[in-house]
Design an enzyme around this catalytic site. Sequence first.
Site, mmCIF file in Angstrom:
data_model
loop_
_atom_site.group_PDB
_atom_site.id
_atom_site.type_symbol
_atom_site.label_atom_id
_atom_site.label_comp_id
_atom_site.label_asym_id
_atom_site.label_seq_id
_atom_site.Cartn_x
_atom_site.Cartn_y
_atom_site.Cartn_z
ATOM 1 N N ARG A 1 34.959 49.930 45.838
ATOM 2 C CA ARG A 1 33.951 48.922 46.170
ATOM 3 C C ARG A 1 33.593 48.878 47.643
ATOM 4 N NH1 ARG A 1 36.373 44.258 42.154
ATOM 5 N NH2 ARG A 1 35.850 45.459 40.299
ATOM 6 N N GLU B 1 45.731 35.721 42.730
ATOM 7 C CA GLU B 1 44.854 35.900 43.891
ATOM 8 C C GLU B 1 45.300 35.025 45.066
ATOM 9 O OE1 GLU B 1 40.678 35.868 42.869
ATOM 10 O OE2 GLU B 1 40.079 36.095 44.965
HETATM 11 C C1 LIG Z 1 32.619 37.301 38.504
HETATM 12 C C2 LIG Z 1 33.993 37.904 38.617
HETATM 13 C C3 LIG Z 1 34.365 38.940 37.790
HETATM 14 C C4 LIG Z 1 35.642 39.508 37.896
HETATM 15 N N1 LIG Z 1 35.970 40.537 37.075
HETATM 16 C C5 LIG Z 1 37.210 41.064 37.156
HETATM 17 C C6 LIG Z 1 37.595 42.124 36.280
HETATM 18 O O1 LIG Z 1 36.818 42.585 35.450
HETATM 19 N N2 LIG Z 1 38.847 42.615 36.410
HETATM 20 C C7 LIG Z 1 39.736 42.128 37.318
HETATM 21 O O2 LIG Z 1 40.871 42.611 37.365
HETATM 22 N N3 LIG Z 1 39.390 41.112 38.137
HETATM 23 C C8 LIG Z 1 38.164 40.570 38.073
HETATM 24 N N4 LIG Z 1 37.827 39.547 38.920
HETATM 25 C C9 LIG Z 1 38.853 38.937 39.771
HETATM 26 C C10 LIG Z 1 39.724 38.000 38.914
HETATM 27 O O3 LIG Z 1 38.906 37.314 38.001
HETATM 28 C C11 LIG Z 1 40.479 36.960 39.741
HETATM 29 O O4 LIG Z 1 41.082 37.564 40.837
HETATM 30 C C12 LIG Z 1 41.566 36.317 38.891
HETATM 31 O O5 LIG Z 1 41.004 35.819 37.694
HETATM 32 C C13 LIG Z 1 42.255 35.207 39.644
HETATM 33 O O6 LIG Z 1 43.180 34.608 38.768
HETATM 34 P P1 LIG Z 1 44.163 33.495 39.286
HETATM 35 O O7 LIG Z 1 44.957 33.051 38.128
HETATM 36 O O8 LIG Z 1 44.885 33.999 40.486
HETATM 37 O O9 LIG Z 1 43.217 32.322 39.807
HETATM 38 P P2 LIG Z 1 42.086 31.456 39.039
HETATM 39 O O10 LIG Z 1 41.687 31.993 37.735
HETATM 40 O O11 LIG Z 1 41.021 31.237 40.076
HETATM 41 O O12 LIG Z 1 42.800 30.110 38.746
HETATM 42 C C14 LIG Z 1 43.066 29.163 39.758
HETATM 43 C C15 LIG Z 1 43.617 27.930 39.103
HETATM 44 O O13 LIG Z 1 44.114 27.076 40.111
HETATM 45 C C16 LIG Z 1 43.635 25.768 39.915
HETATM 46 N N5 LIG Z 1 43.604 25.126 41.223
HETATM 47 C C17 LIG Z 1 43.151 25.621 42.397
HETATM 48 N N6 LIG Z 1 43.380 24.740 43.381
HETATM 49 C C18 LIG Z 1 43.985 23.684 42.813
HETATM 50 C C19 LIG Z 1 44.462 22.448 43.310
HETATM 51 N N7 LIG Z 1 44.378 22.132 44.605
HETATM 52 N N8 LIG Z 1 45.006 21.569 42.432
HETATM 53 C C20 LIG Z 1 45.109 21.861 41.105
HETATM 54 N N9 LIG Z 1 44.678 23.029 40.589
HETATM 55 C C21 LIG Z 1 44.127 23.911 41.440
HETATM 56 C C22 LIG Z 1 42.291 25.927 39.250
HETATM 57 O O14 LIG Z 1 41.963 24.752 38.583
HETATM 58 C C23 LIG Z 1 42.610 27.107 38.314
HETATM 59 O O15 LIG Z 1 43.247 26.623 37.166
HETATM 60 C C24 LIG Z 1 36.542 39.007 38.845
HETATM 61 C C25 LIG Z 1 36.164 37.975 39.694
HETATM 62 C C26 LIG Z 1 34.884 37.447 39.609
HETATM 63 C C27 LIG Z 1 34.478 36.416 40.592
#
Ligand SMILES: Cc1cc2nc3c(=O)[nH]c(=O)nc-3n(C[C@H](O)[C@H](O)[C@H](O)COP(=O)(O)OP(=O)(O)OC[C@H]3O[C@@H](n4cnc5c(N)ncnc54)[C@H](O)[C@@H]3O)c2cc1C
Length: 664
Positions: free
Chosen positions: A337, A453
């Site tokens: 990318r 992330e």
């Molecule tokens: C449009 C898009 C497409 C993507 N496609 C891909 C793909 O095809 N393949 C891939 O590998 N990656 C992809 N990614 C990246 C991937 O989606 C993310 O990196 C990943 O889903 C992050 O997961 P996570 O569980 O770390 O965080 P998130 O899914 O962002 O979850 C964060 C959680 O924390 C909670 N939270 C945050 N702050 C607080 C707070 N202060 N108090 C209480 N709760 C809180 C939120 O409510 C949520 O439940 C994509 C990203 C985007 C933007």
Amino acid sequence: MELNSKVPPGPIAEKWTNYRSKVPLVAPQNKRKLDVIVVGSGLAGASAAASLGELGYNVQCFTFHDSPRRAHSIAAQGGINAAKNYANDGDSVFRLFYDTVKGGDYRAREGNVYRMAEVSVDIIDQCVAQGVPFAREYGGLLENRSFGGVQVSRTFYARGQTGQQLLIGAYSALSRQISLGTVKMYNRHEMMDVVIVDGKARGIIVRNLVTGQLERYSAHCVVLATGGYGNVYYLSTNAMGCNVSAAWKAVKKGALMANPCFTQIHPTCIPVSGEYQSKLTLMSESLRNDGRVWVPKNVDDVMAIRNRTKKATDIPESDRDYYLERMYPAFANLVPRDVASRAAKKVCDEGRGVNATGLAVYLDFDAAIDRYGKSQANTKGIHNPNAATIRSLGEAVISEKYGNLFEMYEKIVGDDPYKTPMMIYPAIHYTMGGLWVDYNLETNLPGLFALGECNFSDHGANRLGASALMQGLADGYFILPYTIGAFLSNEIRTPSIKTTSPEFDQAENDVKDRIQHLLTIQGSQSVESLHRQLGKIMWDYCGMARTKEGLMYARQEIRKLRDTFWKEVYVPGTADEFNPELDKANRVADFMELGEMMIVDALNRNESCGGHFREEYQDAEGEALRQDEEFAYAAAWEWNDSDMILSKEPLKFEYVELKSRSYK
Ligand SMILES: Cc1cc2nc3c(=O)[nH]c(=O)nc-3n(C[C@H](O)[C@H](O)[C@H](O)COP(=O)(O)OP(=O)(O)OC[C@H]3O[C@@H](n4cnc5c(N)ncnc54)[C@H](O)[C@@H]3O)c2cc1C
């Protein structure tokens, strides 16, 4: 500060197996006495909460969404990597490890990356067992496709909805634990602060977003799985609610933020169309499997397209510049990318961008439709098919693979991408930086863990596509459930933590004061407009290209903007009601500080690597020029308003040779 990565000794392929066999365990009767808080219910948080609940810990899980299923993970489209070698094209754990370290421009920790590649294989089995409807081939095997930066097919997918399907899988595992009572779920609760007692993370202060009430929760340890901070740029592909606040509260309590300037810019987004837009839409990277990227060779054609006197389809093959195929023949349209984004910027800077703003390139499926159409005709025994038959057969194959993405594009842009090439341009998408964690996924604050992330782990200076879902689920399903034992096995004699201690009082009072402060300013600027101004500074000076002068200027501008924020922000309503504007103000205030830290980090890193491109450091062909002697380290920052403090974790490369990254 001395940073101990705690990577176990021994050959890389044996580290995790040995570690797992020796890490202290917590006996089942003791697990029931130990409380764990998980903040976040995206893929990382939901998988962690479900797995810890299944193990027998008392888990409390928090999300600010109305349901765990609304986490940003739902947006992920393209797929999830795993070294299964189903395509029989030479993939292996080592190759996934190698591609990830190289793709991240040699700025990730080898031990962690190898472990992620190793458990990737189990993730797919786990998800299939949960019923995730991965695409399958005719023979019933799971199907794969390719993503940027690799020469094998290792990406598992469920049409363009992979994140959604994986999240449904994790959510069902979580729901099972909720019904068993091992996990207590708190929706619409936002973590406002982390509480540190005697040097260990022991609880959180939470705001009930419906009533505005502040609440205290305690546990033996706290896990943050709160996602990335791409929304610091205002315009991004991230869900609107993504923010840095939970991680930032940890930073304010002494946790280190690692590599904050490493942000990923995705080459395949729908271009910006207007000043007052607040969201950008990603067209999945999977489209580059079949789409060819081009701009016209001649500026006259570009002008004609902009004036609408010519259409893309009027430009003959001979007048098109398939610039990725020309510049990077080995990987062509599947370069990583960062490389694809910079190449798009370059051709647009040359004046060859194809939309009104000059900031767009084409992603063209014509050749793929033709190729698939002919092969389908052959399969069906249609001899000498006419052009219309080939097209319709080819379009059906493309629709099967990417149909929902094509529909999404047509709804937003109003053009039919089966008939005319899509227009795309790079946009902020993912943040490789995050809370510094060791091999246990524990921050430098004992008892505070960070997953997905939210941490800085595994992707170095650039993430390969389909690797974020892999990392989040690896962390939650397969890594934390073991590594948390290293901490909790020492806590089995610690009784439940009381929420009445002075530390809880202090943290709650601090939150109350900040909210009151925000509400009493009653200035003249909306949170949204201040956020937009911040995003513009970040994109202009700490975006696709960075310079020392630009970054120094941006730092001053951000400090001024932060002053303005605290004097001029207007937050309507009160603290004790449903008040999304107040929620947003709290988050933007944190972005104002994080933005400065990102700039300080970018200024410190006098090299170009991955998503961090300092114009001063490029080779004769305009490629990123690393300075390994000086900068082969993870930069871990402590917040300090007057001057931030840097600790370095040196990165050793024993299994992957440090060399310039070439996709040519
Ligand atoms: C449009 C898009 C497409 C993507 N496609 C891909 C793909 O095809 N393949 C891939 O590998 N990656 C992809 N990614 C990246 C991937 O989606 C993310 O990196 C990943 O889903 C992050 O997961 P996570 O569980 O770390 O965080 P998130 O899914 O962002 O979850 C964060 C959680 O924390 C909670 N939270 C945050 N702050 C607080 C707070 N202060 N108090 C209480 N709760 C809180 C939120 O409510 C949520 O439940 C994509 C990203 C985007 C933007």
